[in-house]
Design an enzyme around this catalytic site. Structure first.
Site, PDB file in Angstrom:
ATOM      1  N   TYR A 160       1.408  -1.244  -0.147  1.00 27.90           N
ATOM      2  CA  TYR A 160       0.027  -0.118  -0.006  1.00 27.90           C
ATOM      3  C   TYR A 160       0.558   1.429   0.758  1.00 27.90           C
ATOM      4  CZ  TYR A 160      -2.297   4.266   1.459  1.00 27.90           C
ATOM      5  OH  TYR A 160      -2.869   4.884   1.577  1.00 27.90           O
ATOM      6  N   HIS A 217      -2.815   0.876   6.836  1.00 26.22           N
ATOM      7  CA  HIS A 217      -4.274   0.763   5.621  1.00 26.22           C
ATOM      8  C   HIS A 217      -4.825  -0.773   5.976  1.00 26.22           C
ATOM      9  CE1 HIS A 217      -5.495   1.856   1.466  1.00 26.22           C
ATOM     10  NE2 HIS A 217      -5.673   2.680   2.492  1.00 26.22           N
TER      11      HIS A 217
HETATM   12  C1  GCO Z   1      -4.411   7.976   3.470  1.00 23.77           C
HETATM   13  C2  GCO Z   1      -5.603   6.545   2.797  1.00 23.77           C
HETATM   14  C3  GCO Z   1      -5.755   7.197   1.440  1.00 23.77           C
HETATM   15  C4  GCO Z   1      -6.606   5.748   0.461  1.00 23.77           C
HETATM   16  C5  GCO Z   1      -7.800   6.623  -0.148  1.00 23.77           C
HETATM   17  C6  GCO Z   1      -8.241   6.112  -1.016  1.00 23.77           C
HETATM   18  O1  GCO Z   1      -4.052   7.813   4.017  1.00 23.77           O
HETATM   19  O2  GCO Z   1      -4.218   9.033   2.480  1.00 23.77           O
HETATM   20  O3  GCO Z   1      -5.686   5.706   2.890  1.00 23.77           O
HETATM   21  O4  GCO Z   1      -4.875   6.408   0.397  1.00 23.77           O
HETATM   22  O5  GCO Z   1      -6.435   5.013  -0.038  1.00 23.77           O
HETATM   23  O6  GCO Z   1      -8.330   7.610   0.300  1.00 23.77           O
HETATM   24  O7  GCO Z   1      -9.870   6.290  -1.705  1.00 23.77           O
HETATM   25 MG    MG Z   2      -4.307   6.016   5.701  1.00 23.33          MG
END
Ligand code: GCO
Ligand code: MG
Length: 408
Positions: A160, A217
């Site tokens: 992620y 995440h």
């Molecule tokens: C963050 C978030 C995002 C999400 C996204 C999903 O911390 O910025 O985890 O990266 O993945 O907003 O649409």
């Molecule tokens: Mg996030």
């Protein structure tokens, strides 16, 4: 004073921003953002079919009553689609209120509590060395805080927050090649073995002053999250984000028993009812709701005040899917909130984005300086908007190596 009409636009440079414009009989208009990443047409449809027709004739100054009308009037409460639609209306009404008062919204909330609001950027790398370069880039730009995510050796796909293209911090979230999600493969064991050491190396390389944030995440189980939080404690993180799926609130009790690492949660929450227990039990340190899908300035101000009672600070969501309008709404709250912590902010300022959403807000040395223009301080160029159309896109989905579906 009456609302005479409203328009909804979907589209933007490389994004599907959902922009609402509310017009009044006095010529003053208000703007709001209903962008719900990768589900953008739904709040737009909710606005067009159900909410805009009901708004016509209402007095836009009664933003509290209108919010209650939308929320209680739906009967089926909460949910990100409805709350994003309400959020856009609420932002637009505060924009109108500010313009009528000839004041920026932060003045209506209680004035400025700080000169500039600290923001964090997303540093990302296919591997740890790449990530180190990305962090150095942000430090040179004057940032004081960065979120750090990197590829994990042996992980079958990028983890992620890691883009496949070096240096690309924009497009790892949405794949615009179609509506069917790409599949990423996740391996918790590899992540747990590798990431604490990587974070320690980052701390050793950049010294004690850098504020380091890391986003899990939602991918760990409660016990794993507790072990991970304990392991990263010596790094001195500014925060550990979403260690577990956000709905499992008991997971944090276990984590708290094992670690004092600061916890940030809430980007998927859409009401005070999703976080009041976490705040009251002081199981989190930062609340991450977004003004968009938590229903606008009116309800988010209540969350901020509740958080303040429990020494929980704000750290609003600011992923690249937010348009400059909701980022401005958050900036107005950030300028005022006595319990402000940090703001996630990915520089939206491409020439195309600036042409679509002109504003005087500015980022300098890692601090966001809110403009003194009345209302939200962001305009919207309808002619520019003609250039953009909705483009189908999707988040990836995540599976384990044996095919089991996991949390993105
Ligand atoms: C963050 C978030 C995002 C999400 C996204 C999903 O911390 O910025 O985890 O990266 O993945 O907003 O649409
Ligand atoms: Mg996030």
């Amino acid at each position: 004073m009456k609302i005479t009409g409203a328009k909804v636009f979907v589209g933007g440079p490389g994004k599907n921003y959902v922009t609402l414009k509310i017009m009044t009989d006095q010529g003053v208009y208000g703007l709001g953002d209903a962008t719900l990443n990768n589900r953008e047409t739904l709040p737009a449809k909710y606005l067009e079919d159900y909410l805009v027709p009901a708004l016509i004739g209402m007095d836009p100054r009664n933003s509290e009553d209108i919010w209650q009308y939308l929320y209680r009037g739906a009967y089926f409460r909460r949910g990100p689609i409805a709350m994003a639609a309400f959020g856009a209306i609420d932002m637009a009404l505060w924009d109108i209120k500010g313009k009528l008062a000839n004041m920026p919204i932060y003045q209506l909330l209680g004035g400025k509590s700080r000169e500039g609001a600290m923001v964090y950027a997303h540093a990302t790398g296919a591997d740890l060395e790449d990530l180190m370069e990305s962090i150095s880039y942000y430090l040179e730009q004057g940032y004081k805080a960065v979120r750090v995510q990197c590829g994990i050796p042996g992980m079958p796909s990028a983890s992620y927050g890691v883009s496949e293209t070096k240096g690309d911090v924009e497009n790892y979230i949405t794949d615009f090649s179609g509506i069917r999600p790409k599949v990423e493969i996740w391996d918790t064991d590899r992540y747990m073995r590798y990431m604490p050491g990587a974070l320690a190396e980052i701390r050793a390389r950049f010294g004690p002053d850098l504020k380091i944030l890391h986003d899990v995440h939602h991918r760990l189980l409660p016990r794993e999250a507790a072990e991970f939080a304990k392991a990263v404690e010596p790094v001195g993180l500014y925060w550990l984000e979403d260690p577990t799926p956000a709905e499992d609130q008991d997971a944090l009790t276990l984590l708290r028993q094992h670690s004092t690492v600061p916890i940030a949660i809430g980007e998927v929450f859409n009401s005070i009812w999703d976080c009041n227990k976490l705040i009251e039990k002081e199981l989190i340190d930062f609340i991450r709701v977004a003004v968009t899908y938590a229903g606008g300035i009116t309800p988010v101000k209540r969350i901020v005040d509740l958080a303040g009672l429990h020494n929980v600070r704000t750290g609003f969501h600011g992923a690249p899917s937010h348009s400059p309008l909701s980022m401005a709404a958050q900036a107005q709250i950030n300028a005022w909130a006595p319990n402000f912590g940090i703001q996630e902010y990915l520089v939206l300022g491409t020439p195309e984005c600036d042409a679509l959403f002109p504003s005087e807000h500015r980022l300098e040395n890692g601090l966001f300086h809110v403009s003194d223009a009345p209302g939200l301080g962001v305009d919207f160029d309808e002619q520019e908007a003609e250039r953009y159309r909705y483009k189908p896109g999707s988040h990836p989905i995540v599976r384990l190596e044996d095919g089991t579906l996991w949390n993105y």
